[in-house]
Design a protein around this motif. Sequence first.
Motif, PDB file in Angstrom:
ATOM      1  N   CYS A  48      -5.444   2.761  -4.134  1.00 11.84           N
ATOM      2  CA  CYS A  48      -5.173   3.329  -5.456  1.00 11.84           C
ATOM      3  C   CYS A  48      -3.984   4.276  -5.366  1.00 11.84           C
ATOM      4  O   CYS A  48      -3.820   4.994  -4.376  1.00 11.84           O
ATOM      5  N   PHE A  49      -3.156   4.268  -6.410  1.00 13.91           N
ATOM      6  CA  PHE A  49      -1.979   5.122  -6.492  1.00 13.91           C
ATOM      7  C   PHE A  49      -1.991   5.823  -7.844  1.00 13.91           C
ATOM      8  O   PHE A  49      -2.209   5.181  -8.867  1.00 13.91           O
ATOM      9  N   ARG A  50      -1.765   7.131  -7.839  1.00 13.01           N
ATOM     10  CA  ARG A  50      -1.694   7.889  -9.091  1.00 13.01           C
ATOM     11  C   ARG A  50      -0.317   7.745  -9.731  1.00 13.01           C
ATOM     12  O   ARG A  50       0.644   7.388  -9.055  1.00 13.01           O
ATOM     13  N   LYS A  51      -0.255   8.018 -10.996  1.00 13.07           N
ATOM     14  CA  LYS A  51       1.011   7.974 -11.725  1.00 13.07           C
ATOM     15  C   LYS A  51       2.049   8.807 -10.963  1.00 13.07           C
ATOM     16  O   LYS A  51       1.783   9.941 -10.579  1.00 13.07           O
ATOM     17  N   GLY A  52       3.219   8.215 -10.744  1.00 14.76           N
ATOM     18  CA  GLY A  52       4.293   8.912 -10.055  1.00 14.76           C
ATOM     19  C   GLY A  52       4.341   8.684  -8.543  1.00 14.76           C
ATOM     20  O   GLY A  52       5.346   8.987  -7.914  1.00 14.76           O
ATOM     21  N   GLU A  53       3.278   8.148  -7.969  1.00 15.13           N
ATOM     22  CA  GLU A  53       3.274   7.874  -6.531  1.00 15.13           C
ATOM     23  C   GLU A  53       4.087   6.618  -6.234  1.00 15.13           C
ATOM     24  O   GLU A  53       4.089   5.671  -7.013  1.00 15.13           O
ATOM     25  N   MET A  54       4.750   6.618  -5.081  1.00 13.61           N
ATOM     26  CA  MET A  54       5.552   5.464  -4.669  1.00 13.61           C
ATOM     27  C   MET A  54       4.712   4.486  -3.866  1.00 13.61           C
ATOM     28  O   MET A  54       3.989   4.875  -2.960  1.00 13.61           O
ATOM     29  N   LEU A  55       4.854   3.214  -4.217  1.00 18.99           N
ATOM     30  CA  LEU A  55       4.212   2.146  -3.457  1.00 18.99           C
ATOM     31  C   LEU A  55       5.154   1.625  -2.384  1.00 18.99           C
ATOM     32  O   LEU A  55       4.712   1.155  -1.335  1.00 18.99           O
ATOM     33  N   ALA A  56       6.451   1.692  -2.649  1.00 20.63           N
ATOM     34  CA  ALA A  56       7.469   1.247  -1.699  1.00 20.63           C
ATOM     35  C   ALA A  56       8.778   1.965  -2.013  1.00 20.63           C
ATOM     36  O   ALA A  56       9.060   2.270  -3.169  1.00 20.63           O
ATOM     37  N   MET A  57       9.565   2.213  -0.970  1.00 16.83           N
ATOM     38  CA  MET A  57      10.862   2.859  -1.137  1.00 16.83           C
ATOM     39  C   MET A  57      11.975   1.842  -0.964  1.00 16.83           C
ATOM     40  O   MET A  57      11.855   0.910  -0.163  1.00 16.83           O
ATOM     41  N   GLN A  58      13.054   2.036  -1.694  1.00 16.86           N
ATOM     42  CA  GLN A  58      14.217   1.161  -1.575  1.00 16.86           C
ATOM     43  C   GLN A  58      14.722   1.156  -0.143  1.00 16.86           C
ATOM     44  O   GLN A  58      14.821   2.196   0.488  1.00 16.86           O
TER      45      GLN A  58
END
Length: 114
Positions: free
Chosen positions: A33-43
């Motif tokens: 689970c990821f909260r609003k604003g959290e990154m799932l992956a970075m460029q």
Amino acid sequence: MDFTILAQTPLFQGIPAEELEKIFAVLNISKNCFRKGEMLAMQDELVNRLIILTRGSVKAEMTDPSGKLIKVEDIEAPNPLAILFLFGNHNRFPVQATAREMVEAVIIPKQCVL
């Protein structure tokens, strides 16, 4: 984990939810689970896992050479992120993926996808 949602993704289309549940149990894959604003992956981060959204949406953005952040698209569940880059020659995330709301995702290590 709701396997009926996963069965709706293009990647698992045609595989019954019960079969997916058996496969995921053997591979020991779980939901994150990821909260609003959290990154799932970075460029430009190495794509060493398959991320499949099962709930919510992410915004895909990239930073141009001048440092300006450019929105590329919104990705809604149920869909995978950057699936083609998992096996590509340049296997790095082309964008950063940030949760637009509460997001649930299945993260599968590349070795398990193989």
